[in-house]
Design a protein around this motif. Structure first.
Motif, PDB file in Angstrom:
ATOM      1  N   ARG A 106       6.792  -4.629  -5.663  1.00 38.83           N
ATOM      2  CA  ARG A 106       5.656  -4.320  -4.786  1.00 38.83           C
ATOM      3  C   ARG A 106       4.566  -3.570  -5.541  1.00 38.83           C
ATOM      4  N   LEU A 107       4.979  -2.638  -6.383  1.00 41.09           N
ATOM      5  CA  LEU A 107       4.002  -1.881  -7.156  1.00 41.09           C
ATOM      6  C   LEU A 107       3.262  -2.792  -8.127  1.00 41.09           C
ATOM      7  N   ASN A 108       3.984  -3.674  -8.779  1.00 40.36           N
ATOM      8  CA  ASN A 108       3.365  -4.616  -9.697  1.00 40.36           C
ATOM      9  C   ASN A 108       2.361  -5.507  -8.960  1.00 40.36           C
ATOM     10  N   ARG A 109       2.770  -6.013  -7.806  1.00 37.46           N
ATOM     11  CA  ARG A 109       1.879  -6.869  -7.011  1.00 37.46           C
ATOM     12  C   ARG A 109       0.643  -6.093  -6.552  1.00 37.46           C
ATOM     13  N   PRO A 121      15.416  -1.196  -2.254  1.00 39.79           N
ATOM     14  CA  PRO A 121      15.948  -1.131  -3.625  1.00 39.79           C
ATOM     15  C   PRO A 121      14.845  -0.809  -4.646  1.00 39.79           C
ATOM     16  N   PRO A 122      15.208  -0.143  -5.740  1.00 40.84           N
ATOM     17  CA  PRO A 122      14.212   0.154  -6.782  1.00 40.84           C
ATOM     18  C   PRO A 122      13.527  -1.100  -7.326  1.00 40.84           C
ATOM     19  N   ARG A 174       0.836  -1.203   0.000  1.00 40.49           N
ATOM     20  CA  ARG A 174       0.000   0.000   0.000  1.00 40.49           C
ATOM     21  C   ARG A 174       0.874   1.258   0.000  1.00 40.49           C
ATOM     22  N   ASP A 175       1.932   1.262   0.819  1.00 41.27           N
ATOM     23  CA  ASP A 175       2.821   2.425   0.860  1.00 41.27           C
ATOM     24  C   ASP A 175       3.405   2.709  -0.514  1.00 41.27           C
ATOM     25  N   VAL A 176       3.917   1.681  -1.172  1.00 37.56           N
ATOM     26  CA  VAL A 176       4.528   1.865  -2.495  1.00 37.56           C
ATOM     27  C   VAL A 176       3.482   2.368  -3.485  1.00 37.56           C
ATOM     28  N   TYR A 210       9.834   5.797  -9.125  1.00 38.94           N
ATOM     29  CA  TYR A 210      10.286   4.557  -8.489  1.00 38.94           C
ATOM     30  C   TYR A 210      11.529   4.819  -7.643  1.00 38.94           C
ATOM     31  N   GLN A 211      12.469   5.586  -8.191  1.00 35.76           N
ATOM     32  CA  GLN A 211      13.700   5.889  -7.462  1.00 35.76           C
ATOM     33  C   GLN A 211      13.389   6.685  -6.189  1.00 35.76           C
TER      34      GLN A 211
END
Length: 190
Positions: free
Chosen positions: A171-174, A164-165, A141-143, A154-155
């Motif tokens: 996480r974003l993909n998931r 790490p990026p 959720r944070d990402v 992302y960076q």
């Protein structure tokens, strides 16, 4: 002390460094970033918690400004990272807000007649989205919300969360996959 126009145009890293000797300089950083942090905190926890989140974020930032990596000219990722930690400590408040969205379909501030910041209402009328966000892990959720609502790259998210990026990307993909799947299920009436 009155700050010069030059101080207002200086990179965040220089302001933070100068604030070590002149603490009042830190107020420029507050003026520069507090409105966006407030908007983000309002979206995450609602207007009643946002003031405290911003205050706690800047208090922690001020207290730890000596540790700031001055090679980073923009302090936004650092501040959003601190805000994410503060929000994480108030996970119960965030969970309660999402559950209120799901139950009523109305942002709690609207019930008391308060103005809701732009964009917050999208969750209030989208119960499936609120449920999908509620079902994500705190890390995912944070990402997702740092990318979607804080508009960090992302960076910058990697810097904010000290990960790490590649972890940001996974996480974003998931998170996107889970939210999309939940919304598709809802749309199909499951």
């Amino acid at each position: 002390m009155t700050l010069s126009r030059e101080a207002v145009e200086v990179h965040d890293a220089i302001l933070i460094e100068r604030s070590l000797d002149e603490p009042e300089i830190f107020s420029v950083l507050f003026d520069r970033h507090a409105p966006l942090l407030h908007r983000y905190a309002t979206r995450r926890l609602g207007p009643s918690e946002a003031e405290d989140i911003v205050a706690d974020t800047f208090l922690a930032a001020f207290q730890h400004r000596g540790d700031y990596d001055r090679s980073r000219s923009d302090a936004r990722p650092w501040l959003y990272g601190i805000a994410s930690n503060v929000i994480g400590k108030r996970r119960r408040a965030e969970t309660s807000l999402y559950r209120a969205y799901i139950r009523s379909g109305v942002h709690p501030a609207e019930l008391s007649g308060l103005r809701v910041e732009d964009g917050v209402g999208t969750l209030a009328v989208n119960r499936p989205l609120a449920q999908a966000l509620l079902d994500l892990s705190q890390a995912d959720r944070d990402v997702l919300l740092l990318v979607a609502w804080a508009e960090l790259s992302y960076q910058e998210v990697a810097e904010a969360l000290a990960i790490p990026p590649g972890t940001v990307a996974s996480r974003l993909n998931r998170a996107r996959h889970r939210v999309r799947h939940a919304l598709n299920r809802q749309e199909q009436g499951e």
